[in-house]
Scaffold this motif. Structure first.
Motif, mmCIF file in Angstrom:
data_model
loop_
_atom_site.group_PDB
_atom_site.id
_atom_site.type_symbol
_atom_site.label_atom_id
_atom_site.label_comp_id
_atom_site.label_asym_id
_atom_site.label_seq_id
_atom_site.Cartn_x
_atom_site.Cartn_y
_atom_site.Cartn_z
ATOM 1 N N GLY A 533 0.794 -1.218 0.000
ATOM 2 C CA GLY A 533 0.000 0.000 0.000
ATOM 3 C C GLY A 533 0.826 1.267 0.000
ATOM 4 N N ASP A 534 2.107 1.169 0.395
ATOM 5 C CA ASP A 534 2.998 2.318 0.253
ATOM 6 C C ASP A 534 3.253 2.548 -1.233
ATOM 7 O OD1 ASP A 534 3.200 2.880 2.922
ATOM 8 O OD2 ASP A 534 5.090 1.819 3.227
ATOM 9 N N LEU A 535 3.973 3.611 -1.533
ATOM 10 C CA LEU A 535 4.237 3.969 -2.922
ATOM 11 C C LEU A 535 5.733 3.885 -3.201
ATOM 12 C CD1 LEU A 535 1.963 7.143 -3.098
ATOM 13 C CD2 LEU A 535 1.352 4.815 -3.757
ATOM 14 N N VAL A 536 6.072 3.442 -4.403
ATOM 15 C CA VAL A 536 7.457 3.488 -4.843
ATOM 16 C C VAL A 536 7.537 4.552 -5.931
ATOM 17 C CG1 VAL A 536 7.123 1.602 -6.498
ATOM 18 C CG2 VAL A 536 9.432 2.209 -5.750
ATOM 19 N N GLY A 537 8.459 5.473 -5.756
ATOM 20 C CA GLY A 537 8.681 6.502 -6.757
ATOM 21 C C GLY A 537 9.791 6.055 -7.696
ATOM 22 N N VAL A 538 9.478 5.879 -8.943
ATOM 23 C CA VAL A 538 10.447 5.445 -9.950
ATOM 24 C C VAL A 538 10.868 6.659 -10.769
ATOM 25 C CG1 VAL A 538 10.869 3.949 -11.931
ATOM 26 C CG2 VAL A 538 9.425 3.148 -10.035
ATOM 27 N N VAL A 539 12.163 6.876 -10.870
ATOM 28 C CA VAL A 539 12.699 8.004 -11.629
ATOM 29 C C VAL A 539 13.226 7.479 -12.958
ATOM 30 C CG1 VAL A 539 14.277 9.955 -11.608
ATOM 31 C CG2 VAL A 539 13.365 9.062 -9.443
ATOM 32 N N SER A 550 1.676 1.960 -6.599
ATOM 33 C CA SER A 550 1.304 1.314 -5.345
ATOM 34 C C SER A 550 1.989 -0.044 -5.237
ATOM 35 C CB SER A 550 -0.214 1.136 -5.266
ATOM 36 O OG SER A 550 -0.861 2.390 -5.255
ATOM 37 N N LEU A 551 2.441 -0.361 -4.047
ATOM 38 C CA LEU A 551 3.203 -1.581 -3.825
ATOM 39 C C LEU A 551 2.297 -2.767 -3.507
ATOM 40 C CD1 LEU A 551 6.162 -0.151 -1.759
ATOM 41 C CD2 LEU A 551 6.255 -1.086 -4.058
ATOM 42 N N ALA A 552 2.576 -3.883 -4.172
ATOM 43 C CA ALA A 552 1.827 -5.122 -3.954
ATOM 44 C C ALA A 552 2.589 -6.063 -3.039
ATOM 45 C CB ALA A 552 1.546 -5.804 -5.290
ATOM 46 N N ALA A 587 14.852 4.177 -7.724
ATOM 47 C CA ALA A 587 13.567 4.337 -7.046
ATOM 48 C C ALA A 587 13.762 4.709 -5.583
ATOM 49 C CB ALA A 587 12.751 3.052 -7.159
ATOM 50 N N PHE A 588 12.689 5.142 -4.965
ATOM 51 C CA PHE A 588 12.658 5.437 -3.530
ATOM 52 C C PHE A 588 11.252 5.135 -3.017
ATOM 53 C CE2 PHE A 588 11.452 9.253 -5.811
ATOM 54 C CZ PHE A 588 10.345 9.717 -5.126
ATOM 55 N N ILE A 589 11.111 5.070 -1.722
ATOM 56 C CA ILE A 589 9.834 4.738 -1.094
ATOM 57 C C ILE A 589 9.167 5.997 -0.556
ATOM 58 C CG2 ILE A 589 8.712 3.473 0.783
ATOM 59 C CD1 ILE A 589 9.721 1.701 -1.468
ATOM 60 N N ARG A 590 7.862 6.099 -0.820
ATOM 61 C CA ARG A 590 7.076 7.167 -0.201
ATOM 62 C C ARG A 590 5.971 6.516 0.626
ATOM 63 N NH1 ARG A 590 4.189 12.062 -3.462
ATOM 64 N NH2 ARG A 590 2.124 11.381 -2.817
ATOM 65 N N PRO A 591 6.003 6.675 1.949
ATOM 66 C CA PRO A 591 4.971 6.048 2.787
ATOM 67 C C PRO A 591 3.579 6.556 2.425
ATOM 68 C CG PRO A 591 6.811 6.818 4.125
ATOM 69 C CD PRO A 591 7.014 7.399 2.749
ATOM 70 N N ASN A 592 2.605 5.697 2.606
ATOM 71 C CA ASN A 592 1.208 6.046 2.339
ATOM 72 C C ASN A 592 0.364 5.599 3.530
ATOM 73 O OD1 ASN A 592 -1.070 6.934 0.983
ATOM 74 N ND2 ASN A 592 -1.264 5.111 -0.276
ATOM 75 N N PRO A 593 0.628 6.180 4.724
ATOM 76 C CA PRO A 593 0.000 5.675 5.950
ATOM 77 C C PRO A 593 -1.510 5.788 5.952
ATOM 78 C CG PRO A 593 1.082 7.781 6.353
ATOM 79 C CD PRO A 593 1.497 7.344 4.984
ATOM 80 N N GLY A 594 -2.049 6.744 5.200
ATOM 81 C CA GLY A 594 -3.498 6.910 5.186
ATOM 82 C C GLY A 594 -4.231 5.753 4.548
#
Length: 736
Positions: A533-539, A550-552, A587-594
């Motif tokens: 459910g967190d997000l991975v930012g791909v550059v 969205s991460l599976a 890539a990097f991780i962006r939390p999606n706590p909501g």
């Protein structure tokens, strides 16, 4: 000065002193606990003081004073061979249990807490810090309510950075206690510093009248017979060398003097209101006579350090993100004005991107905060970039902007509003919507209709830029490049391809990351820990703009998995779908706590369509406790876009997934759309929600809107709605 500025600067200026008082207070709070732990047998409930006096007189002939400590222990002060003594006494039999000594807690700690080791001047300083703490608590409560969206959402899940979450959660727990300690400290200081007199009455002229009779034994004094030991504070016995001396009793209700010969009450003074308030303040501030409360006070005092450290981090992070608009033209000379309302500072970055693009198109641009809204004769276009805070409020700095704009006379210059918010909140872009309504009601024209950006999406901002380019008829590109955190290199290890017959191709891509040392993670290098459910930012190569997926999977799975659909002209999706095994991405991780699932055993309704099933699959994959999970999946054709189909069937067999309902819109008897499946299953959906089910929805904006409308209809018999579930933190969307 607004509440936020007041809170920030008080914390920065008096924060260190507040930490000193808080930590010393935490140490002092150990004293009542130690006294209660070490105190000998406490007085039996209801035992008359007269009986206690009789027992003490039998065991300690030279007793001069009997004192009941806040812990409940009885201490007798006496002289033996001209040497003062203080002894613990068992009230049950009057026997001496051992010597009593005042608390061994170092005196300098008390001096530090009460006067900052500066004597009388320090007492004024400590009182000032207590006052500042009270203001910090009041401003903190205002900011807490703003951040959470009002009283109803006060206990909702906290979003933000780690420091912000610590600050807010700690505030919810101890803010009221810290406010109380500040108030009681000021109450006690008012007496110590002479602001308030506790009792300015003179003691009455009470003397015992010698009548030739011997002293009446304490056991026969009516006043002592009617007084329980648990109500006693202090009892002074008449001295043997002064025939006019009296008995003196002190209780919470007042003090009295008793004739030593007749036993008659000579005088009584009720405790003043000021004294009663002071006594209550002492108990509430120190925990005397209530050791469990002292433990609470100790923890609250120690939390001040946590507040201060997290506050410093929040301030530093905000300072790094503070707006630094480059290339500003003076407002009177600018033909384009940009006004910004931003709580965390990120909206200013979008304003800078817009300003740079307009300058490249040969405009003179001035960017300022929304509270400075006004036009000049040179103005030709106005843009308002407005973020929403809490339950639809304006950011703190722009709290009065809407009311001010409502009083301005409308001009002929178009004013275009662009909103920024998070769809996880019920009041998504509510402040921007309020601005839009006010401006149109006032008669201001607009160049473009209101658009709302979800979670600071650079892609949505770029699409809005395309519409702006067409409306202006000028070359304009809004390539916003947000600040990117530390990245890691991911290596593709496996892929599942879903060729599109009448649509874009899609693939499930599985990556691994290089092994990282603890030191590297601590320094912010490598990949941050993540959850489904967190997000991975791909550059993508050649771009500074990340694309979020969205991460599976979660960190514990040992791989990072996403579902990627080919976007028309999409630089990132093209790059990802072109990868072969062994290929790499940054890539990097962006939390999606909501969007995360709270830890509980409540059932979960997972509703997704197309690639939106990706984070839902991650939730199911990590459902090791076999929590009831029910998936509603929508696609076009089960042969072409039933993503994670094999895994879903496996999870059904393992019990990680409780039930599956599907709907496919492009095949006969496919069942239509996912919202149609919800309607068909309305009774079951209602039953699950009635049981407290958590709902998570992921997919396109149109799909999410359709699901929301369907859920409102399905839940109506329960008196519930999607908005109500969002208020309860039970319904969240991840929309793209």
């Amino acid at each position: 000065m607004g509440w936020k500025a007041l809170h920030r600067w008080l914390g920065l200026t008096v924060g260190t002193l507040a930490v000193l008082l808080g930590m010393s207070g935490a140490i002092l709070a150990m004293d009542p606990v130690q006294q209660a732990w070490n105190a000998p047998a406490a007085a039996a409930a209801g035992l008359p003081v007269s009986t206690l006096v009789e027992r003490v007189a039998a065991s300690i002939p030279g007793a001069e004073e009997i004192r009941r400590l806040p812990s409940g222990a009885i201490v007798v002060f006496s002289f033996a061979a001209d040497q003062p003594q203080a002894s613990y006494v068992d009230p049950a039999n009057g026997q001496v249990l051992g010597p009593w000594q005042a608390s061994a807690l170092p005196r300098w700690v008390k001096n530090l807490h009460r006067s900052l080791l500066l004597g009388d001047a320090g007492r004024w300083g400590a009182a000032g810090v207590a006052l500042a703490m009270g203001v910090l608590c009041a401003s903190g409560l205002v900011l807490l309510l703003r951040r959470m969206g009002g009283w109803r959402r006060l206990v909702a899940r906290v979003r933000g950075t780690l420091a912000q979450r610590i600050h807010v959660i700690a505030g919810r727990v101890v803010l009221a206690i810290l406010c109380l300690t500040s108030l009681t400290a000021l109450t006690m200081s008012a007496s110590t510093l002479g602001w308030v007199a506790l009792d300015n009455r003179a003691e009455p002229e009470a003397v015992s009248l010698a009548n030739g009779k011997p002293d009446m034994p304490g056991a026969q004094l009516a006043a002592l017979q009617g007084l329980a030991v648990q109500d006693l504070r202090q009892l002074n016995l008449p001295g043997t060398t002064d025939p006019e001396d009296t008995w003196k009793i002190v209780t919470a209700q007042g003090q009295g003097w008793i004739d030593r010969y007749s036993g008659r009450m000579l005088a009584w003074q009720d405790a003043t209101r000021a004294q009663r308030i002071y006594d209550l303040a002492v108990v509430l501030h120190t925990g005397e006579a209530a050791w469990p409360w002292a433990v609470v006070l100790g923890l609250a005092g120690a939390s001040v350090l946590l507040f201060w450290l997290s506050g410093i981090v929040i301030w530093w992070q905000a300072r790094r993100l503070a707006p630094r608009i480059a290339g500003n033209t003076p407002q009177a000379q600018a033909d384009v004005l940009i006004f910004v309302a931003s709580e965390g500072g990120s909206t200013w970055g979008f304003a800078q991107t817009l300003q740079d693009a307009l300058i490249s198109a040969r405009h003179r641009v001035h960017t300022s905060a929304l509270e400075n809204f006004q036009t000049t004769p040179a103005t030709r276009q106005v843009f308002v970039l407005a973020a929403t805070y809490g339950e639809g409020q304006a950011p703190a700095h722009a709290s009065g902007a809407l009311a001010r704009i409502a009083t301005l006379k409308a001009g002929h210059v178009p004013v275009t509003v662009l909103g920024f918010g998070d769809r996880q909140f019920p009041a998504f872009c509510a402040f921007a919507l309020a601005l839009e309504r006010t401006l149109r009601t006032q008669g201001w024209p607009t160049l473009l209709p209101l658009e709302c950006i979800h979670q600071q999406s650079a892609q949505q901002f770029a699409r809005w830029g395309d519409a702006l380019r067409d409306a202006l008829g000028e070359p304009l590109v809004l390539a916003h490049a947000p600040r990117i955190p530390a990245t890691a290199m991911l290596t593709l290890t496996a892929r599942q391809d879903y060729p599109g017959a009448d649509g874009p191709a899609t693939a499930i891509l599985r990556f691994i990351w290089p092994a990282q040392s603890a030191v590297a993670r601590l320094r912010g290098h490598g990949l941050a820990r993540f959850a489904a459910g967190d997000l991975v930012g791909v550059v993508p190569p050649g771009s500074a703009v990340p694309r979020y997926y969205s991460l599976a999977s979660g960190w514990e799975d040992g791989f990072l998995e996403i579902c990627v659909r080919q976007m028309n002209g999409g630089l990132c999706s093209t790059h990802l779908l072109g990868l072969q095994t062994g290929g790499t991405v940054t890539a990097f991780i962006r939390p999606n706590p909501g969007f995360a699932l709270p830890r509980s055993r409540r059932p979960v309704l997972l509703i997704g369509a197309g690639t939106g099933v990706s984070p839902l699959a991650g939730f199911i994959r990590r459902n090791e406790t076999r929590r009831p999970m029910h998936l509603y999946f929508g696609g076009r054709d089960p042969e072409r876009d039933f993503y994670f189909a094999h895994e879903i069937q496996t999870w059904l067999g393992e019990g990680r997934l409780t039930s599956l309902q599907t709907a496919f819109s492009r095949v006969p008897e496919g069942g239509g759309y996912v919202q149609d499946a919800l309607r068909r299953d309305a009774g079951r959906v209602r039953a699950l929600v009635a049981q407290g089910a958590i709902v998570r929805v992921c997919g396109s904006r149109a799909m999410a809107q359709g699901v929301s409308e369907t859920m409102d209809t399905v839940l109506a018999p329960l008196g519930l709605s999607v908005s109500a579930l969002k208020d309860q933190d039970r319904y969240a969307e991840d929309v793209f």
